[in-house]
Scaffold this active site. Structure first.
Site, short mmCIF file in Angstrom:
data_model
loop_
_atom_site.label_atom_id
_atom_site.label_comp_id
_atom_site.label_asym_id
_atom_site.label_seq_id
_atom_site.Cartn_x
_atom_site.Cartn_y
_atom_site.Cartn_z
N GLU A 319 0.81 -1.23 0.00
CA GLU A 319 0.00 0.00 0.00
C GLU A 319 0.84 1.28 0.00
O GLU A 319 0.65 2.16 0.83
CB GLU A 319 -0.98 -0.02 1.17
N ASN A 362 2.39 -4.71 -3.34
CA ASN A 362 0.99 -5.10 -3.17
C ASN A 362 0.15 -3.87 -2.86
O ASN A 362 0.58 -3.00 -2.09
CB ASN A 362 0.94 -6.09 -1.98
N HIS A 397 -10.11 -6.17 -2.89
CA HIS A 397 -11.19 -6.04 -1.91
C HIS A 397 -12.32 -5.32 -2.64
O HIS A 397 -12.27 -4.10 -2.83
CB HIS A 397 -10.74 -5.22 -0.70
N GLU A 426 -5.76 -10.64 -1.96
CA GLU A 426 -6.62 -10.49 -0.77
C GLU A 426 -8.09 -10.41 -1.16
O GLU A 426 -8.85 -9.64 -0.59
CB GLU A 426 -6.23 -9.22 0.00
N ASP A 428 -11.91 -10.43 -1.55
CA ASP A 428 -13.20 -10.71 -0.92
C ASP A 428 -14.24 -9.83 -1.60
O ASP A 428 -13.90 -8.84 -2.24
CB ASP A 428 -13.20 -10.55 0.61
C1 XIL Z 1 -6.19 -6.82 7.97
C2 XIL Z 1 -6.41 -8.05 8.82
O1 XIL Z 1 -7.22 -8.97 8.12
C3 XIL Z 1 -7.07 -7.65 10.13
O2 XIL Z 1 -7.19 -8.78 10.99
C4 XIL Z 1 -6.25 -6.56 10.81
O3 XIL Z 1 -6.92 -6.12 11.97
C5 XIL Z 1 -6.03 -5.40 9.87
O4 XIL Z 1 -5.45 -5.87 8.67
N1 XIL Z 1 -5.04 -4.88 3.39
C6 XIL Z 1 -3.98 -5.64 3.82
C7 XIL Z 1 -4.14 -6.59 4.95
O5 XIL Z 1 -2.91 -5.62 3.18
O6 XIL Z 1 -2.97 -6.73 5.69
C8 XIL Z 1 -5.27 -6.16 5.85
O7 XIL Z 1 -5.47 -7.19 6.82
C9 XIL Z 1 -6.53 -5.92 5.04
C10 XIL Z 1 -6.31 -4.80 4.05
#
Ligand code: XIL
Length: 640
Positions: A319, A362, A397, A426, A428
């Protein structure tokens, strides 16, 4: 450790049918395993964590007349604690609820669990800092699953900063019994052969049913939090792998690949990292920059070095793009102190210490053209300088309405000319399309839409077999998703398996889209929209438990028409010789295979959008195939 869930399962097998109904009827209701109401004048087993005083009190009560008061605290971590070693079973997800009220003043309270294995203590936060005052009671509720064997286990409440006295009251611990995972459905990893498919997990998801689900369906795993800086180097140069090592050992034993997430991020990084030698927050001085880059190098050498070749892919930086900045670079402390050199250093050191590993940059929202283009430009620039970036990770996401398949395709296409790998890291698919929405349970139409999004996204991913080298989902099942608290607290359902680990329509969207809606024609694969005009009802049929010769199931009916029904008649066919012996939530008749259920007195009116569920017990002799077609008042329903 208590063995209640197993005991319950054994009882269900052993009991006659009439008794099962009473037990099984309650299968989805939480079972309460512990309460403390402080109404009997005692501390009910609660004690301090050190020399503070814990005593029954009548000065405040959340209900009744008593509560527990902790006073004489000399540190913020001191507070009331209770031994739960004989209460919590490994692998079971407990909901812990406690009410808190300051005696005076205000602070932030939090709820945690201390566990010890082989004499080593670890602290798991259940509910983070929550504002509390002396003016009212505040509830802390969170979920906790024990993942490891322990010899010491205590739940406790502490505060963030002050040592003021506080009360707790009406503590309750409950759980919903797990269902067995479905073993007769295809494994996601066997269906998707173009690239490995993974899931992110937190510690407890390697045991019991969660562990079974993970190893049945996935090729790879990402520790969701266990490899982040706050977990691996909480204080300077003290490295701990207590969270990640059990996950790594599990992955190894099951032959799962591991995505390492993440070496450098602006979140979940302790504040000491950005504190200068003078104890002040670092600024853009040469001295602070040198110290920060030293710390970065030391961190990567230790963490990536610890796992060697066991981790084949690292998210080296996470990020770093902010498209609202003129140069597209996020103004994190990393950037403001070290400029782009933190990214250069991170990749250089990661390559040195893990030469076998693929190194990734990422980010989220990489489908947004402005963000995507900044990321592209940065990767292009750094690669031209010789920075060893192997791949771009797209977090993905997303939600049921956003983004489109075309935008997502443009995202992958953009990076193809760079000649680097791409991964979905990641994924979802939230059922929500805005921050103000909140549903107590996921509506059928949202889950249907979600199934089509999963179908269309995976169809797209599979068009890039050379470029996309893995796809990871950010979670295993809907019982544990970060979206339950982000961006706001509400129950989300973004994954392939439901809260009880059963396959959702989303799963069928990935594995076999023809099964999303039974016999209903499927819409075009490019539009992410549900099929047009599919009647006025949606039905979900589930087997919720089975034993030799019998099973329990339920059928949820949703009226998706625009007018209310004043009475209803549901029909289906049991083709495997199943015979209903008892049904609740309606009245049934069965003639051969044909089952007809009419409403009970209390659920005859089904509002537009409303639903009701009937449950039943049935015997079976041959197989137990699920019915594939249902009618409501004679009209065919969509079957989820
Ligand atoms: C999230 C985790 O899933 C949570 O449990 C934690 O509290 C916060 O981080 N982007 C990312 C991940 O790169 O590391 C994040 O994970 C979600 C968003």
């Amino acid at each position: 450790m208590r063995a209640l869930p197993r005991l319950l399962a054994a009882l269900i097998v052993a009991l006659p049918l009439a008794t099962i109904a009473a037990v099984a009827n309650a299968a989805e209701d939480p079972i309460t395993v512990l309460t403390s109401d402080f109404e009997d004048g005692t501390a009910q087993g609660w004690a301090g964590r050190a020399a503070e005083t814990v005593a029954h009190s009548t000065a405040q009560a959340h209900s009744g007349t008593g509560s527990l008061l902790v006073s004489g605290r000399t540190a913020a971590w001191q507070g009331p604690s209770l031994d739960v070693l004989d209460v919590f079973e490994k692998g079971t997800a407990y909901t812990i609820s406690v009410w808190v009220r300051m005696a005076d003043g205000s602070d932030n309270a939090r709820l945690s669990v201390e566990r010890r294995t082989g004499g080593t203590a670890a602290y798991d936060q259940v509910v983070g800092n929550t504002a509390v005052t002396s003016g009212s009671w505040v509830n802390l509720t969170g979920r906790y699953t024990l993942a490891t064997d322990v010899e010491f286990l205590r739940v406790y409440v502490e505060t963030a900063s002050t040592t003021g006295s506080f009360h707790i009251d009406d503590v309750a611990v409950s759980y919903v019994p797990a269902l067995p995972i479905q073993t007769g459905i295809p494994s996601v990893k066997d269906v998707i052969t173009e690239f490995p498919v993974g899931a992110a997990i937190t510690g407890a998801e390697i045991v019991t049913e969660h562990g079974q689900l993970l190893s049945k369906h996935f090729d790879s795993v990402t520790p969701g939090n266990a490899l982040k800086w706050d977990a691996t180097e909480p204080t300077e140069n003290t490295f701990t792998y207590a969270q990640a090592d059990p996950l790594m050992a599990y992955a190894k034993s099951k032959g799962l690949a591991v995505r390492g997430h993440t070496l450098v991020w602006h979140n979940q990084t302790p504040s000491w990292v950005f504190t200068g030698a003078d104890g002040q927050p670092m600024t853009a001085t040469a001295e602070d920059k040198a110290l920060l880059l030293d710390r970065l190098e030391n961190h990567i050498r230790n963490v990536a070095g610890h796992y060697g070749t066991d981790i084949g892919v690292w998210d080296v930086v996470n990020e770093v793009i902010d498209e609202s900045r003129p140069d597209g670079l996020r103004r994190s402390s990393w950037y403001t102190v070290a400029g782009l050199d933190y990214i250069r250093t991170a990749f250089r050191v990661a390559r040195e210490v893990a030469p076998h590993a693929k190194l990734y940059i990422n980010d989220y929202n990489t489908n947004v053209p402005a963000k995507r283009d900044f990321l592209f430009g940065l990767v292009q620039q750094l690669k031209a300088e010789g920075v060893p970036i192997d791949g771009v990770g797209h977090q993905v996401h997303i939600n049921i309405n956003w983004p489109t398949i075309a935008e997502t395709k443009a995202m992958f296409d953009k990076f193809v000319p760079l000649g680097i790998d791409q991964q979905v890291t990641e994924m979802d698919v939230s059922i929500y399309t805005g921050d103000s929405e909140s549903f107590p349970a996921p509506p059928a139409d949202r889950l249907l839409k979600q199934a089509y999004v999963y179908r269309d996204m995976f169809a797209l991913f599979r068009q890039y077999p050379g470029e996309i080298t893995s796809v990871t989902l950010w979670g295993l099942a809907d019982d544990n998703t970060w979206l339950d608290t982000f961006p706001v607290t509400r129950k989300d359902a973004p994954l392939l398996f439901d809260t009880r680990l059963q396959a959702k329509s989303a799963y069928w969207g990935v594995v076999d889209p023809s099964k999303i809606t039974g016999s209903t024609a499927s819409p075009s694969a490019s539009s992410s929209s549900p099929p047009p005009g599919t009647g006025t009802c949606v039905v979900t049929y589930r087997v919720t438990g089975s034993w030799p010769g019998g099973f329990q199931g339920d059928v949820k009916i949703t009226n998706t028409g625009s007018t209310a029904l004043s009475s209803w008649r549901l029909g289906w066919s049991f083709t495997g010789g199943q015979q209903i012996s008892q049904l609740w939530g309606g009245a049934h008749t069965q003639s051969g295979a044909a089952v007809t259920v009419t409403n009970a007195a209390w659920n005859g009116t089904l509002a537009a959008g409303g639903s009701t569920t009937v449950g039943f017990l049935a015997g079976w002799t041959g197989g137990n195939p699920a019915p594939t077609a249902f009618t409501l008042n004679g009209t065919a329903c969509t079957v989820l």
